[in-house]
Motif scaffolding. Structure first.
Motif, PDB file in Angstrom:
ATOM      1  N   THR A   1    -122.060  -7.858  49.431  1.00  0.00           N
ATOM      2  CA  THR A   1    -123.133  -7.559  50.382  1.00  0.00           C
ATOM      3  C   THR A   1    -123.689  -6.179  50.057  1.00  0.00           C
ATOM      4  O   THR A   1    -123.330  -5.180  50.700  1.00  0.00           O
ATOM      5  N   PRO A   2    -124.574  -6.064  49.066  1.00  0.00           N
ATOM      6  CA  PRO A   2    -125.059  -4.751  48.635  1.00  0.00           C
ATOM      7  C   PRO A   2    -125.703  -3.935  49.754  1.00  0.00           C
ATOM      8  O   PRO A   2    -125.633  -2.700  49.744  1.00  0.00           O
ATOM      9  N   SER A   3    -126.296  -4.612  50.727  1.00  0.00           N
ATOM     10  CA  SER A   3    -126.988  -3.888  51.798  1.00  0.00           C
ATOM     11  C   SER A   3    -126.046  -3.067  52.670  1.00  0.00           C
ATOM     12  O   SER A   3    -126.485  -2.170  53.388  1.00  0.00           O
ATOM     13  N   LYS A   4    -124.745  -3.346  52.619  1.00  0.00           N
ATOM     14  CA  LYS A   4    -123.776  -2.605  53.426  1.00  0.00           C
ATOM     15  C   LYS A   4    -123.365  -1.288  52.787  1.00  0.00           C
ATOM     16  O   LYS A   4    -122.693  -0.483  53.433  1.00  0.00           O
ATOM     17  N   TRP A   5    -123.744  -1.079  51.522  1.00  0.00           N
ATOM     18  CA  TRP A   5    -123.224   0.069  50.775  1.00  0.00           C
ATOM     19  C   TRP A   5    -124.352   0.930  50.237  1.00  0.00           C
ATOM     20  O   TRP A   5    -125.367   0.431  49.766  1.00  0.00           O
ATOM     21  N   ALA A   6    -124.136   2.243  50.269  1.00  0.00           N
ATOM     22  CA  ALA A   6    -125.138   3.175  49.749  1.00  0.00           C
ATOM     23  C   ALA A   6    -125.009   3.354  48.246  1.00  0.00           C
ATOM     24  O   ALA A   6    -126.004   3.629  47.564  1.00  0.00           O
ATOM     25  N   ALA A   7    -123.785   3.209  47.713  1.00  0.00           N
ATOM     26  CA  ALA A   7    -123.561   3.427  46.277  1.00  0.00           C
ATOM     27  C   ALA A   7    -122.152   2.965  45.929  1.00  0.00           C
ATOM     28  O   ALA A   7    -121.293   2.811  46.804  1.00  0.00           O
ATOM     29  N   VAL A   8    -121.914   2.785  44.622  1.00  0.00           N
ATOM     30  CA  VAL A   8    -120.577   2.437  44.142  1.00  0.00           C
ATOM     31  C   VAL A   8    -120.309   3.197  42.848  1.00  0.00           C
ATOM     32  O   VAL A   8    -121.184   3.312  41.985  1.00  0.00           O
ATOM     33  N   ALA A   9    -119.092   3.745  42.740  1.00  0.00           N
ATOM     34  CA  ALA A   9    -118.670   4.466  41.530  1.00  0.00           C
ATOM     35  C   ALA A   9    -117.395   3.832  40.998  1.00  0.00           C
ATOM     36  O   ALA A   9    -116.450   3.583  41.751  1.00  0.00           O
ATOM     37  N   SER A  10    -117.376   3.588  39.702  1.00  0.00           N
ATOM     38  CA  SER A  10    -116.246   2.917  39.063  1.00  0.00           C
ATOM     39  C   SER A  10    -115.782   3.731  37.864  1.00  0.00           C
ATOM     40  O   SER A  10    -116.595   4.197  37.067  1.00  0.00           O
TER      41      SER A  10
ATOM     42  N   LEU B   1    -126.137  -5.864  41.754  1.00  0.00           N
ATOM     43  CA  LEU B   1    -126.201  -4.586  42.447  1.00  0.00           C
ATOM     44  C   LEU B   1    -127.616  -4.006  42.404  1.00  0.00           C
ATOM     45  O   LEU B   1    -128.178  -3.782  41.335  1.00  0.00           O
ATOM     46  N   ASN B   2    -128.162  -3.754  43.571  1.00  0.00           N
ATOM     47  CA  ASN B   2    -129.469  -3.101  43.671  1.00  0.00           C
ATOM     48  C   ASN B   2    -129.327  -1.746  44.350  1.00  0.00           C
ATOM     49  O   ASN B   2    -130.243  -1.257  45.002  1.00  0.00           O
ATOM     50  N   ILE B   3    -128.130  -1.157  44.219  1.00  0.00           N
ATOM     51  CA  ILE B   3    -127.824   0.164  44.789  1.00  0.00           C
ATOM     52  C   ILE B   3    -127.450   1.094  43.642  1.00  0.00           C
ATOM     53  O   ILE B   3    -127.195   0.634  42.520  1.00  0.00           O
ATOM     54  N   PRO B   4    -127.407   2.402  43.862  1.00  0.00           N
ATOM     55  CA  PRO B   4    -126.998   3.321  42.795  1.00  0.00           C
ATOM     56  C   PRO B   4    -125.567   3.026  42.319  1.00  0.00           C
ATOM     57  O   PRO B   4    -124.663   2.780  43.124  1.00  0.00           O
ATOM     58  N   VAL B   5    -125.385   3.062  41.002  1.00  0.00           N
ATOM     59  CA  VAL B   5    -124.095   2.743  40.387  1.00  0.00           C
ATOM     60  C   VAL B   5    -123.714   3.857  39.419  1.00  0.00           C
ATOM     61  O   VAL B   5    -124.535   4.308  38.614  1.00  0.00           O
TER      62      VAL B   5
END
Length: 343
Positions: free
Chosen positions: A200-209, A267-271
């Motif tokens: 659910t990309p809309s729940k998250w501002a960004a993801v770092a891996s 993902l359509n959020i910053p990665v």
């Protein structure tokens, strides 16, 4: 002639039975190591931080979340002591020209997920940095590891919906807004973070891996190559297949179906992707595959020179922690990234 033929038939049967037993052993032992690794006890540095959180600039609240999940909510201490790592982080971000929120201000949440055979307390030193940047940190023991009583982990298959429940529960329990929230993960944790964000990309501002595989069957094969003698390397694909079958029987999923590289395409959020260029276990090409799969341009790739699989954060040191913190700050404050560390 008949006796000789019978002898070879019996020999073939014996060899076949022994081979089947050996392959079954490989399947059972390998799959157990994968989905239910030996649980680590608290380390001395864990205890030191837990016993004296103010000295590290932290306030730590332990609780039990949804599905009996052991959790820690970590925020800034109102009376920080030396807090050395926290102060270094703030100094570095200030040097870069960022305007930081006042100490103790929380502008968002970061959910932290650790690597294989880890536990939630492993990320307390990372919390020293993220809380100093203005984030509350949410740590949890994933199934099959730490103090989570569930028997098996699934590398994101069942963890992704659990993480959403844990965040929703924590926001209600402790009275903070569930948004903006970010995901941070190392190795297995990075794979889970990417899959959770893709759910659910809309729940998250960004993801770092950090140091994450593109598909779980690849490290399974790499592990087989590490364990099998050189003269028997030709058996590695078969051994990896056995481990995959054992995993399917034990935990209900195929390693080949756990594909962060596919999740990245949603993902359509910053990665943010970071990887060591000397990683012998999960090669940096897997990180490049994940990075290439992320659509759009709101993505950052950081190569940590000289880092292997288990020391990426230590090798990247204060600079890498500042990069990730800045990335999260830019994401929640809707700024264009101000630094360039990509290849």
């Amino acid at each position: 002639m008949i006796r000789i033929r019978r002898y070879f038939v019996r020999l073939a049967i014996i060899v076949g039975v022994l081979t089947a037993i050996a392959l079954a052993g490989v399947a059972w032992y390998g799959s157990e190591r994968l989905v239910s690794p030996q649980r680590r006890s608290l380390q001395d540095y864990h205890r030191d931080i837990l016993d004296k959180p103010d000295q590290y600039g932290l306030r730590i609240q332990a609780y039990t979340g949804p599905e009996e999940t052991p959790c820690l909510l970590v925020t800034s201490s109102p009376a920080p002591g030396e807090a050395k790592k926290s102060r270094i982080l703030r100094e570095e971000l200030t040097r870069r020209g960022l305007s930081l929120p006042p100490w103790g201000t929380e502008i968002g949440t970061v959910v932290l997920l650790y690597g294989h055979a880890g536990r939630k307390e492993d990320h307390l030193p990372i919390c020293e940095r993220f809380t100093a940047a203005g984030f509350r940190c949410l740590l949890l023991d994933i199934p099959g590891q730490g103090e989570n009583m569930a028997s098996f982990g699934t590398f994101g298959v069942r963890e992704a919906p659990l993480i959403e429940k844990v965040l929703a529960d924590a926001s209600t329990r402790f009275g903070f807004a569930p948004s903006p929230s970010c995901l941070f993960g190392v190795s297995q944790g990075g794979a889970i973070a990417i899959q959770t964000a893709a759910r659910t990309p809309s729940k998250w501002a960004a993801v770092a891996s950090v140091a994450t595989f593109s598909s779980l069957d690849r490290p399974v094969l790499a592990t087989a190559r590490e364990l099998v003698p050189k003269d028997l390397q030709f058996c590695c694909p078969l051994a990896a297949l056995c481990v995959s079958c054992g995993t399917r029987v034990r935990a209900g999923f195929w390693p080949a179906d756990v594909r962060p590289v596919d999740a990245a395409g949603k993902l359509n959020i910053p990665v943010f992707i970071a990887h060591g260029d000397q990683d012998p276990y999960i090669g940096i090409e897997q990180a490049r595959d994940i990075f290439a799969a992320v659509p759009g341009s709101r993505k950052t790739f950081v190569v940590v020179k000289g880092a292997t699989h288990n020391n990426v954060l230590a090798t990247g040191s204060h600079g890498l922690y500042a990069d990730v913190s800045q990335f999260f700050l830019d994401a929640v404050q809707h700024r264009t990234p101000q630094f360039e560390r990509a290849e």
